[in-house]
Motif scaffolding. Structure first.
Motif, PDB file in Angstrom:
ATOM      1  N   ALA A  32       0.831  -1.204   0.000  1.00  0.00           N
ATOM      2  CA  ALA A  32       0.000   0.000   0.000  1.00  0.00           C
ATOM      3  C   ALA A  32       0.866   1.256   0.000  1.00  0.00           C
ATOM      4  O   ALA A  32       0.566   2.232  -0.691  1.00  0.00           O
ATOM      5  CB  ALA A  32      -0.933  -0.006   1.215  1.00  0.00           C
ATOM      6  N   ALA A  33       1.971   1.241   0.748  1.00  0.00           N
ATOM      7  CA  ALA A  33       2.856   2.410   0.796  1.00  0.00           C
ATOM      8  C   ALA A  33       3.512   2.654  -0.558  1.00  0.00           C
ATOM      9  O   ALA A  33       3.606   3.795  -1.021  1.00  0.00           O
ATOM     10  CB  ALA A  33       3.915   2.216   1.875  1.00  0.00           C
ATOM     11  N   LYS A  34       3.950   1.601  -1.208  1.00  0.00           N
ATOM     12  CA  LYS A  34       4.585   1.763  -2.517  1.00  0.00           C
ATOM     13  C   LYS A  34       3.591   2.261  -3.563  1.00  0.00           C
ATOM     14  O   LYS A  34       3.925   3.101  -4.397  1.00  0.00           O
ATOM     15  CB  LYS A  34       5.190   0.435  -2.969  1.00  0.00           C
ATOM     16  N   LYS A  35       2.375   1.734  -3.501  1.00  0.00           N
ATOM     17  CA  LYS A  35       1.360   2.170  -4.451  1.00  0.00           C
ATOM     18  C   LYS A  35       1.004   3.642  -4.238  1.00  0.00           C
ATOM     19  O   LYS A  35       0.859   4.404  -5.191  1.00  0.00           O
ATOM     20  CB  LYS A  35       0.112   1.301  -4.299  1.00  0.00           C
ATOM     21  N   THR A  36       0.897   4.059  -2.977  1.00  0.00           N
ATOM     22  CA  THR A  36       0.607   5.456  -2.669  1.00  0.00           C
ATOM     23  C   THR A  36       1.754   6.357  -3.107  1.00  0.00           C
ATOM     24  O   THR A  36       1.537   7.437  -3.665  1.00  0.00           O
ATOM     25  CB  THR A  36       0.350   5.622  -1.162  1.00  0.00           C
ATOM     26  N   GLU A  37       2.992   5.906  -2.868  1.00  0.00           N
ATOM     27  CA  GLU A  37       4.156   6.689  -3.288  1.00  0.00           C
ATOM     28  C   GLU A  37       4.174   6.858  -4.802  1.00  0.00           C
ATOM     29  O   GLU A  37       4.437   7.951  -5.314  1.00  0.00           O
ATOM     30  CB  GLU A  37       5.433   5.985  -2.822  1.00  0.00           C
TER      31      GLU A  37
END
Length: 87
Positions: A32-37
């Protein structure tokens, strides 16, 4: 005997889910963090691409306003109003 078997199955399923959750939760959060970034990076790049022409237009407008705004300052600023306190 059936009650104890059911209770044991419920406890085993609970601990199994906790174990899987501890193993799986960090991977889900990293995804989720990578997708948001990635989403924010794409939005920033898109804004940056369109922003260059906008910045140039604003700078041109500012320069033209400076050249058109060559008035001489006058000594007359405005009317002075004296206020009195009311008790």
């Amino acid at each position: 005997m059936g009650f104890l078997k059911t209770l044991l199955i419920i406890i085993l399923v609970y601990y199994l889910l906790r174990l899987i959750g501890r193993w799986l939760a960090p991977k889900v959060f990293n995804y989720a963090a990578k997708k948001t970034e990635r989403h924010f990076r794409e939005a920033f790049e898109q804004a940056n691409m369109g922003g260059n022409t906008r910045d140039q237009n604003v700078q041109d407008l500012h320069n033209s306003q400076k050249s058109n705004n060559t008035r001489t300052s006058s000594k007359e600023v405005g009317e002075y109003i004296d206020f009195e306190e009311i008790e």
